[in-house]
Design a protein around this motif. Structure first.
Motif, PDB file in Angstrom:
ATOM      1  N   SER A 151       0.817  -1.217   0.000  1.00 14.31           N
ATOM      2  CA  SER A 151       0.000   0.000   0.000  1.00 14.31           C
ATOM      3  C   SER A 151       0.851   1.268   0.000  1.00 14.31           C
ATOM      4  N   PHE A 152       2.127   1.167   0.391  1.00 16.37           N
ATOM      5  CA  PHE A 152       2.969   2.368   0.435  1.00 16.37           C
ATOM      6  C   PHE A 152       3.161   2.992  -0.946  1.00 16.37           C
ATOM      7  N   PRO A 153       3.580   2.240  -1.983  1.00 13.91           N
ATOM      8  CA  PRO A 153       3.674   2.899  -3.290  1.00 13.91           C
ATOM      9  C   PRO A 153       2.330   3.412  -3.782  1.00 13.91           C
ATOM     10  N   LEU A 154       1.246   2.715  -3.472  1.00 14.56           N
ATOM     11  CA  LEU A 154      -0.068   3.174  -3.917  1.00 14.56           C
ATOM     12  C   LEU A 154      -0.455   4.478  -3.228  1.00 14.56           C
ATOM     13  N   MET A 155      -0.090   4.630  -1.958  1.00 17.68           N
ATOM     14  CA  MET A 155      -0.329   5.897  -1.269  1.00 17.68           C
ATOM     15  C   MET A 155       0.608   6.981  -1.785  1.00 17.68           C
ATOM     16  N   LYS A 156       1.913   6.642  -1.895  1.00 20.31           N
ATOM     17  CA  LYS A 156       2.912   7.644  -2.283  1.00 20.31           C
ATOM     18  C   LYS A 156       2.691   8.194  -3.677  1.00 20.31           C
ATOM     19  N   LEU A 157       2.132   7.376  -4.566  1.00 24.03           N
ATOM     20  CA  LEU A 157       2.015   7.759  -5.974  1.00 24.03           C
ATOM     21  C   LEU A 157       0.609   8.238  -6.335  1.00 24.03           C
ATOM     22  N   GLY A 158      -0.218   8.482  -5.313  1.00 25.16           N
ATOM     23  CA  GLY A 158      -1.490   9.156  -5.544  1.00 25.16           C
ATOM     24  C   GLY A 158      -2.693   8.284  -5.850  1.00 25.16           C
ATOM     25  N   TYR A 159      -2.546   6.958  -5.774  1.00 27.00           N
ATOM     26  CA  TYR A 159      -3.668   6.071  -6.092  1.00 27.00           C
ATOM     27  C   TYR A 159      -4.754   6.101  -5.022  1.00 27.00           C
ATOM     28  N   CYS A 160      -4.387   6.417  -3.783  1.00 21.48           N
ATOM     29  CA  CYS A 160      -5.344   6.443  -2.677  1.00 21.48           C
ATOM     30  C   CYS A 160      -5.909   7.847  -2.504  1.00 21.48           C
TER      31      CYS A 160
END
Length: 663
Positions: A516-525
């Motif tokens: 979930s970290f890359p998904l949060m960091k890259l704006g998906y969340c």
């Protein structure tokens, strides 16, 4: 009822060739190793620019990271990759080759690979179970009044009591909490055979019938882990099929206690997450504050540390020491757990990126509890004079200070005093390291967090609304995109690019833990990510992100609750719905168990890292496709993550087609 070993044998696709059935796996392993990236490829292709900046910064400083060590380990041992190295006794270690198709004891590749997989699953079940036990004990002691800790999850406790069939009439919430804790602890440690209360209460009846027919219903986590180690000991179980049956039992014990049981204990203590927003990535690091990172997987002491540090009294102490205040950051799952329960805890990185966070020089105190805390952090912390504190008897680090619960958890009632000592060390470390230079890449975003089945039911007016959107095609399918990070895959790239393909095709994504970290960091969340989805998903969600951050890796239980709830409203079994478990970069024993848990529910799992089974054609085929008729699910592996994403999309469409749903 057909005997389980006959079923397993029928689907194992027996293959005999060479000497004593030797299967030459070397070509497959060598081809696989050629796909491993080196550090330069990571630098060129990792999707987060903050990661790239930190890698270059630490390289210039001569600070070693996980990516340097991965390069220096190449070429990795082909016997280990294939799973045909046996170290279970001291007549070996034995490795299986064309020249030596059996170990000293006579075990062949099939038995050795099966044993190794069972031992890995047992370790994964023990890992989540051990840290879950801490929360179960705390819930019991808080309920009984011997631990001064507020019980914040009253709604969760009452809902769970209803499912367990616990009589709540006239009972205080503390008494109910203690009764729930007793059930959880019994499921964890039952020795006298009996029904597993959490499994029989929460699992879909259709699945329970399947598991009973296969004779894989567990007694308890302790028993199945104990039995798993027993039957893989010297000269015990020599039938790979029987070993894999125990592998499935361990998977069920993991799913319904190590995962769900632990989640129930945590939510009962701390309450359910609430939808909120959080700053994300290294640019959110604050200069001038006492910066404290919490890293690991055990929320008990972390929660008290955060509460203590956020108190007015300690904020004032920090200011008196010359700081602007105290700021908390999250690494790995302890950080995610604290993030969605306490505002202002900023998530920064998963476990593989922890050295990069330390390399900013911005952290005064690093609080490490259990699991995915690499020993190498001590070397990086030393370079930047960051104080490291360990908080569990299970996980010490040479050179770290130790303020922890003891082995017997006899000092649980000292939790506040331990938290005070630890936060005080943070303030002292801030004062002692003001001259340390700080390097902070300027990248930060805002992510939405705190999603759950309960949120979905409330926000959409019931889970039947999601079931309807799934049926009419506004949602093509629902996937749980999770797992660790693994240097065999370019850091965080597969997770992000698989998400791109799925969102474009109207797939709703659930996520937790390291992935979930890359998904949060890259704006998906973020609601802004709706711009990346197909029209159907965008119009259905309207003001909700297309990727739902559900918490830490234990919160796979939240994903399974959503899958089960939507399935119940749709009138179909989980195995028949367009669902998938996706873990491209998994890297450890808990990852094996997480995948297995969803497979046991009847959902396919998809990966870009192979399990160490290539040395046994029988075990490989059983794991990948032989469970299709048994469980309704398969394990699909493709090192090309874009091809994997396409396979997921096509498989979801096939599921819809079989249901007669027009996508």
């Amino acid at each position: 009822m057909e005997n389980h070993t006959v079923i397993a044998e029928r689907h194992a696709h027996h293959h005999h060739g060479g000497m004593d059935g030797f299967h030459d796996y070397t070509e497959a392993v060598n081809a696989y190793r050629k796909t491993f990236p080196d550090k330069q490829q990571v630098l060129e292709q990792t999707p987060d620019p903050a990661v790239r900046e930190m890698l270059l910064h630490l390289q210039e400083m001569g600070v070693e990271t996980v990516f340097d060590r991965f390069d220096s380990q190449q070429p990795q041992c082909p016997f280990g990759i294939a799973g045909v190295c046996c170290k279970n006794c001291y007549m070996g270690p034995c490795k299986i080759t064309k020249k030596c198709p059996r170990g000293v004891c006579g075990a062949d590749a099939d038995v050795i690979v099966a044993r190794n997989m069972l031992r890995a699953a047992a370790a994964g079940a023990a890992a989540h179970g051990a840290r879950g036990r801490e929360s179960m004990l705390a819930l019991k002691k808080a309920g009984e009044g011997t631990l001064d800790m507020p019980i914040e999850g009253e709604a969760k406790i009452r809902a769970v009591c209803d499912i367990y069939g616990i009589d709540t009439e006239g009972k205080s919430i503390n008494r109910l909490a203690a009764e729930v804790a007793d059930i959880l602890l019994e499921d964890l440690s039952r020795t006298v055979p009996g029904a597993h209360r959490t499994l029989t209460s929460f699992a879909p009846k259709e699945r329970q019938e399947v598991w009973a027919a296969l004779d894989i219903l567990p007694i308890s986590v302790y028993h199945e882990v104990f039995e798993g180690l027993h039957r893989t000991s010297t000269g015990t179980d020599g039938d790979w099929r029987n070993i894999m049956q125990q592998f499935l039992r361990v998977g069920l014990a993991f799913a319904w206690t190590s995962c769900l049981g632990s989640s129930i204990a945590m939510d009962s203590l701390y309450g359910l997450p609430k939808r909120s927003r959080s700053k994300m990535n290294l640019g959110a690091l604050k200069k001038g504050f006492v910066n404290i990172a919490v890293h690991g997987h055990s929320p008990l002491l972390v929660s008290e540390i955060v509460r203590t540090g956020q108190s007015e009294a300690f904020q004032e102490k920090a200011k008196a020491a010359g700081a602007n205040g105290i700021q908390f950051y999250g690494i790995c799952c302890s950080g995610l757990s604290a993030m969605y329960r306490y505002g202002g805890v900023i998530p920064l990185s998963n476990a593989v990126g922890s050295e990069l966070v330390l390399g900013t020089g911005a952290l005064d105190l690093w609080v490490a509890d259990v699991q995915d805390v690499f020993p190498s952090i001590m070397e990086v912390a030393k370079c930047f004079k960051t104080t490291v504190v360990t908080t569990s008897d299970s996980a010490r680090l040479p050179g770290a200070e130790h303020y922890a619960f003891d082995h017997h958890h006899s000092n649980l009632e000292e939790i506040h005093g331990l938290a005070v000592k630890i936060v005080t060390r943070g303030i002292e470390s801030f004062q002692a390291r003001r001259e340390v230079p700080v390097f902070i890449p300027k990248y930060e975003v805002e992510a939405e967090i705190g999603f759950s089945a309960e949120f979905a039911a409330e926000h959409f007016g019931g889970l039947e609304t999601i079931a309807e959107a799934l049926k009419d095609g506004r949602i093509l399918g629902i996937v749980n995109l999770v797992g660790c990070s693994n240097p065999r895959i370019i850091y965080e790239k597969a997770v992000a690019e698989v998400a791109d393909v799925l969102l474009k095709n109207n797939v709703l994504i659930l996520t937790n833990g390291c992935a979930s970290f890359p998904l949060m960091k890259l704006g998906y969340c973020s609601v802004k990510a709706l711009e990346q989805t197909g029209e159907g998903l965008r119009n259905f969600l309207t003001d909700v992100p297309p990727v739902w951050q559900m918490g830490e890796c234990l919160d796979n239980a939240r994903a399974s609750a959503l899958f089960s709830g939507v399935a119940a409203k749709s009138g179909h079994a989980i195995k028949d719905l367009p669902y998938a478990f996706v873990s491209p970069e998994w890297s450890n024993e808990k990852g094996i168990c997480a995948s297995l848990a969803f497979r046991l529910l009847g959902m396919n799992s998809y990966h870009s890292v192979y399990a160490p089974t290539q040395g046994s054609e029988k075990v490989s085929k059983f794991l990948e496709h032989g469970t299709k008729e048994l469980l309704g699910s398969e394990m699909i592996v493709d090192v090309d993550h874009m091809a994997l994403a396409e396979r997921i999309e096509n498989d979801l469409k096939e599921k819809r087609k079989a249901l007669g749903w027009d996508s």
